[in-house]
Design a protein around this motif. Structure first.
Motif, mmCIF file in Angstrom:
data_model
loop_
_atom_site.group_PDB
_atom_site.id
_atom_site.type_symbol
_atom_site.label_atom_id
_atom_site.label_comp_id
_atom_site.label_asym_id
_atom_site.label_seq_id
_atom_site.Cartn_x
_atom_site.Cartn_y
_atom_site.Cartn_z
ATOM 1 N N PHE A 1 1.096 3.352 -9.048
ATOM 2 C CA PHE A 1 2.257 3.654 -8.220
ATOM 3 C C PHE A 1 1.871 3.761 -6.744
ATOM 4 O O PHE A 1 2.583 3.250 -5.869
ATOM 5 C CB PHE A 1 2.941 4.932 -8.721
ATOM 6 N N GLU A 2 0.760 4.398 -6.455
ATOM 7 C CA GLU A 2 0.299 4.496 -5.075
ATOM 8 C C GLU A 2 -0.108 3.115 -4.551
ATOM 9 O O GLU A 2 0.160 2.780 -3.389
ATOM 10 C CB GLU A 2 -0.883 5.470 -4.983
ATOM 11 N N TRP A 3 -0.734 2.323 -5.393
ATOM 12 C CA TRP A 3 -1.134 0.971 -4.979
ATOM 13 C C TRP A 3 0.089 0.140 -4.609
ATOM 14 O O TRP A 3 0.110 -0.539 -3.564
ATOM 15 C CB TRP A 3 -1.918 0.302 -6.109
ATOM 16 N N LEU A 4 1.134 0.190 -5.420
ATOM 17 C CA LEU A 4 2.356 -0.560 -5.133
ATOM 18 C C LEU A 4 3.043 -0.040 -3.871
ATOM 19 O O LEU A 4 3.522 -0.834 -3.050
ATOM 20 C CB LEU A 4 3.315 -0.472 -6.321
ATOM 21 N N ARG A 5 3.099 1.281 -3.734
ATOM 22 C CA ARG A 5 3.746 1.860 -2.538
ATOM 23 C C ARG A 5 3.069 1.366 -1.269
ATOM 24 O O ARG A 5 3.729 0.998 -0.291
ATOM 25 C CB ARG A 5 3.686 3.387 -2.607
ATOM 26 N N ARG A 6 1.753 1.342 -1.300
ATOM 27 C CA ARG A 6 0.988 0.933 -0.119
ATOM 28 C C ARG A 6 1.067 -0.575 0.119
ATOM 29 O O ARG A 6 1.223 -1.027 1.248
ATOM 30 C CB ARG A 6 -0.471 1.361 -0.292
ATOM 31 N N MET A 7 0.976 -1.349 -0.934
ATOM 32 C CA MET A 7 0.983 -2.801 -0.806
ATOM 33 C C MET A 7 2.340 -3.333 -0.391
ATOM 34 O O MET A 7 2.427 -4.367 0.268
ATOM 35 C CB MET A 7 0.572 -3.451 -2.140
ATOM 36 N N VAL B 1 3.426 -8.638 -5.387
ATOM 37 C CA VAL B 1 2.230 -9.415 -5.730
ATOM 38 C C VAL B 1 2.279 -10.788 -5.066
ATOM 39 O O VAL B 1 1.273 -11.287 -4.538
ATOM 40 C CB VAL B 1 2.095 -9.541 -7.257
ATOM 41 N N ALA B 2 3.472 -11.417 -5.070
ATOM 42 C CA ALA B 2 3.615 -12.734 -4.449
ATOM 43 C C ALA B 2 3.450 -12.652 -2.934
ATOM 44 O O ALA B 2 2.785 -13.499 -2.323
ATOM 45 C CB ALA B 2 4.981 -13.329 -4.804
ATOM 46 N N ARG B 3 4.031 -11.617 -2.321
ATOM 47 C CA ARG B 3 3.926 -11.473 -0.869
ATOM 48 C C ARG B 3 2.483 -11.276 -0.447
ATOM 49 O O ARG B 3 2.036 -11.823 0.561
ATOM 50 C CB ARG B 3 4.780 -10.296 -0.387
ATOM 51 N N ARG B 4 1.745 -10.467 -1.213
ATOM 52 C CA ARG B 4 0.342 -10.181 -0.883
ATOM 53 C C ARG B 4 -0.620 -11.237 -1.429
ATOM 54 O O ARG B 4 -1.814 -11.168 -1.153
ATOM 55 C CB ARG B 4 -0.045 -8.803 -1.448
ATOM 56 N N ARG B 5 -0.070 -12.165 -2.208
ATOM 57 C CA ARG B 5 -0.884 -13.232 -2.802
ATOM 58 C C ARG B 5 -2.100 -12.665 -3.538
ATOM 59 O O ARG B 5 -3.216 -13.140 -3.404
ATOM 60 C CB ARG B 5 -1.332 -14.227 -1.721
ATOM 61 N N THR B 6 -1.822 -11.648 -4.316
ATOM 62 C CA THR B 6 -2.885 -10.997 -5.087
ATOM 63 C C THR B 6 -2.985 -11.638 -6.459
ATOM 64 O O THR B 6 -2.032 -11.583 -7.243
ATOM 65 C CB THR B 6 -2.586 -9.491 -5.260
#
Length: 351
Positions: free
Chosen positions: A288-294, A208-213
């Protein structure tokens, strides 16, 4: 905490409040906890909240009870609660992580205690946390009998706290579920998780921090904000699984926490037995798919860090599997045959 004295204070005298500890706030919190605890009371409890310790007896229906204990926390999922200033669900997580562990031995949770530590006691925030603990106890059928509130000035950052929980459970000696009866040919029945539960949040927060979401951003595939998804409480399986084990043979139960399926399922397998689990045999949750992709996250890292959509795995004789599934579905509990026990060294083959 002792109550404040009514005697006149000398001019310039220092008080506990000056040092950062508000005794009156602690007393107000105890009063609110007592009300919440009343709603979780069980007949085995022999003492009321507010004393130095809690007393309880074994359920009278148990002729040879074995007591089972566990302690756990919520981990860095708390950081999500801090960032959103939402504290009414992490208490459910706290109870769930403990009661699902003792459930792995077939034990019924009896009493629960919590430890809440903070730098400055905010009664509103603490009461929200404890309301979640009481709700978790209600879902698990155990009594909230007390705990400890520690106010430690300068020890925690403003608005932050830590949580730990402790549960005592009991099971009839003859009904302990310890995996000894598992044999090649047994079937695995998976019970879905509600999401991430309370593990892997250091990895999640790094993504989340890396993607600044922003946690307040609505994610279309999740159908809600990211923060709402990440604060989804851990499922509590106690009532369903105890009812199941009272009617059908369940020979092992694995609580899928940190370490995922590969790290937890072998813990309940005897020598000479290996787990074969089929990917795709249970529905995947969008998070889970969202995290894998992000991340991106490698599949092997997903497997060893997250529960991948399963909160509990039961090992049952193959001849019992259909009856187990039918029982769970009558209770509107989704369940799936996800694999089987084969001969081999303890471990898991995810195929």
């Amino acid at each position: 905490m002792a109550r404040a004295s009514n005697r006149r204070k000398r001019a310039g005298a220092i008080t506990y409040r000056h040092a950062g500890v508000d005794i009156d706030a602690g007393d107000r919190l105890v009063d609110s906890i007592a009300e919440l605890a009343k709603r979780t009371r069980r007949p085995e409890v022999l003492s009321s909240i507010g004393g130095f310790a809690a007393a309880f007896r074994a359920p009278r229906r148990m002729r040879s009870p074995i007591f089972v204990t566990s302690t756990d926390g919520v981990g860095t999922k708390l950081r999500i609660a801090f960032d959103l200033d939402r504290h009414d669900t992490v208490g459910i997580d706290l109870v769930a992580m403990n009661v699902n562990d003792v459930l792995a031995l077939g034990a019924e949770p009896l009493v629960f205690l919590d430890y809440f530590a903070t730098g400055r006691l905010d009664v509103r925030r603490a009461a929200a946390v404890v309301s979640g603990i009481a709700e978790g106890c209600r879902r698990a059928g155990c009594a909230l009998v007390g705990g400890e509130t520690a106010e430690m000035p300068s020890f925690y950052a403003d608005g932050e706290y830590d949580l730990a929980g402790f549960v005592v459970a009991a099971v009839e000696r003859a009904r302990v579920i310890d995996g000894r009866r598992v044999r090649p040919g047994h079937v695995f029945v998976g019970l879905p998780s509600s999401g991430l539960h309370s593990n892997g949040y250091s990895l999640v927060r790094a993504i989340v921090a890396r993607r600044r979401t922003p946690l307040t951003r609505r994610i279309a595939e999740l159908g809600r904000t990211l923060g709402e998804e990440l604060l989804e409480p851990t499922r509590i399986y106690v009532r369903t699984v105890l009812a199941l084990a009272a009617r059908h043979r369940v020979d092992a139960i694995a609580h899928i926490t940190g370490g995922g399926i590969e790290g937890n399922l072998p813990r309940v397998m005897p020598k000479g037995c290996r787990a074969r689990v089929r990917r795709g045999s249970w529905p995947s949750l969008p998070i889970f798919e969202w995290l894998r992709r992000m991340g991106p996250i490698e599949p092997s890292e997903m497997d060893r860090t997250l529960n991948q959509g399963l909160g509990l795995i039961l090992a049952v004789p193959a001849a019992e599997a259909d009856r187990v599934l039918a029982f769970l579905r009558r209770r509107r509990e989704p369940a799936y045959v996800i694999g089987e026990v084969v001969r081999g060294e303890p471990g898991v083959d995810l195929t």
